[in-house]
Design an enzyme around this catalytic site. Structure first.
Site, PDB file in Angstrom:
ATOM      1  N   TYR A  67       9.314  10.210  -4.181  1.00 38.31           N
ATOM      2  CA  TYR A  67       8.804   8.840  -4.064  1.00 38.31           C
ATOM      3  C   TYR A  67       9.955   7.889  -3.702  1.00 38.31           C
ATOM      4  O   TYR A  67       9.856   7.090  -2.755  1.00 38.31           O
ATOM      5  CB  TYR A  67       8.146   8.459  -5.388  1.00 38.31           C
ATOM      6  CG  TYR A  67       7.874   6.990  -5.579  1.00 38.31           C
ATOM      7  CD1 TYR A  67       6.965   6.312  -4.771  1.00 38.31           C
ATOM      8  CD2 TYR A  67       8.525   6.269  -6.598  1.00 38.31           C
ATOM      9  CE1 TYR A  67       6.722   4.956  -4.973  1.00 38.31           C
ATOM     10  CE2 TYR A  67       8.267   4.930  -6.800  1.00 38.31           C
ATOM     11  CZ  TYR A  67       7.366   4.275  -5.979  1.00 38.31           C
ATOM     12  OH  TYR A  67       7.122   2.940  -6.170  1.00 38.31           O
ATOM     13  N   SER A 124       6.776  -4.166 -12.697  1.00 39.56           N
ATOM     14  CA  SER A 124       5.965  -5.387 -12.742  1.00 39.56           C
ATOM     15  C   SER A 124       4.619  -5.088 -13.386  1.00 39.56           C
ATOM     16  O   SER A 124       3.723  -4.506 -12.762  1.00 39.56           O
ATOM     17  CB  SER A 124       5.793  -5.961 -11.332  1.00 39.56           C
ATOM     18  OG  SER A 124       5.299  -7.279 -11.412  1.00 39.56           O
ATOM     19  N   GLY A 184       0.824  -1.228   0.000  1.00 40.37           N
ATOM     20  CA  GLY A 184       0.000   0.000   0.000  1.00 40.37           C
ATOM     21  C   GLY A 184       0.842   1.256   0.000  1.00 40.37           C
ATOM     22  O   GLY A 184       1.919   1.299   0.589  1.00 40.37           O
TER      23      GLY A 184
END
Ligand code: NAI
Ligand code: 15L
Length: 279
Positions: A150, A180, A86
């Site tokens: 980030y 991915s 998350g």
């Protein structure tokens, strides 16, 4: 003579968990892992800020904001291990990153400590080291060179995990996931791609390895071009089976000519190195 087990995904394991927690379960990778992780536990607790739909057999659903400490405390109750996906998953303004990835990850580890949870798989990112060049091959102990806020937040998560292992013995595998997706989308992803089956192999390896301690591993398939060397993570037993190679011809056919003045072409983080700032 017995046949040795193969490393196919969704194989059963003798090491079943009573209750696994998957955060970020409504996201891209969460939706991939949701049906697959059920094979490894009696109960799969799924959480996200977003709607999770209807609970299937053996599932528990919990809509929780990671920055809500009390709610996250409740989320970790009765959990054996956590797959923590998350959070904000791209470059963004600082405040959402702060709330989800920094405050949220702290809440998760504090709740894990209080509830005696022993193992966490932390979805880190290749953007922790995105400002290394594409002509370098990094080991898992390369110093962080984040390519944005980030990436900085994922480096924070890795450091937090290190601290919670050294101080409290909570094991973490930091998965520095490359890209991915169902398929590699561009030339960069020919190096960074990890198939969904290899994602499952990586997660299951890290959940079931006898000793994880604090480990860092890059999440990539067995691609021909690689920028990362997982030699020092071999104790985790992750052996990727897929490769981006079958996609190479199609990717290269639609690739625009490379501009070597473009930082996205030079650095491993690709376009992330020039994304933002966000207000
Ligand atoms: P995603 O963005 O599709 O999923 C993230 C999930 O986290 C979303 O469902 C979102 O609702 C939830 N979330 C965001 N903020 C939240 C908050 N404050 N509280 C609770 N939940 C919140 O991302 P994806 O692609 O599924 O990635 C999963 C994880 O893996 C992320 O942590 C990402 O940073 C990491 N990762 C993914 C890569 C990839 O190639 N997909 C590459 C590198 C890292
Ligand atoms: C990430 O960290 C992101 O979560 C994902 O959306 C991709 O952009 C990936 O990195 C990448 O580097 O391709």
């Amino acid at each position: 003579m017995t046949t040795p087990p193969t490393s196919t995904p969704s194989s059963t394991t003798s090491l079943r968990f009573k209750r696994l927690l998957l955060t970020g379960a409504a996201g891209g990778l969460g939706r991939v892992l949701r049906p697959r992780l059920k094979a490894y536990c009696d109960v799969l607790r799924l959480s996200d800020l977003a709607d999770l739909g209807t609970a299937a057999a053996g599932e528990e659903l919990s809509q929780v904001a990671l920055q809500d400490g009390a709610a996250v405390h409740g989320l970790l109750e009765g959990v054996d291990a956590v797959v923590h996906l998350g959070g904000v998953s791209v470059e963004a303004a600082f405040d959402p990153i702060l709330q989800a990835n920094i405050v949220g990850t702290y809440n998760l580890y504090e709740a894990a400590r209080k509830h005696g949870v022993r193992r966490v798989l932390f979805a880190s990112s290749n953007h922790v080291t995105g400002f290394y060049r594409q002509d370098e091959v990094l080991g898992t102990d390369a110093a962080p060179r984040p390519d944005g806020l980030y990436g900085v937040s994922k480096a924070f998560g890795e450091n937090l995990a290190r601290f919670y292992f050294d101080r409290y013995g909570i094991e973490t595998a930091c998965l520095r996931i490359g890209s991915s997706f169902a398929e590699p989308k561009d030339r960069r992803m020919l190096a960074t791609w990890m198939s969904f089956d290899d994602l499952e192999r990586l997660v299951v390896s890290c959940l079931t390895a006898p000793l994880v301690g604090y480990s860092v591993v890059y999440g990539m398939s067995n691609n021909r071009t690689q920028w990362w060397d997982n030699t020092k993570a071999r104790h985790l037993g992750y052996v990727p089976q897929d490769s981006s190679e079958p996609f190479r011809a199609a990717v290269e056919a639609r690739q625009a000519p490379l501009d070597y003045n473009d930082p996205a072409v030079l650095y491993q983080g690709g376009a992330f190195v020039r994304t933002g700032p966000f207000e």
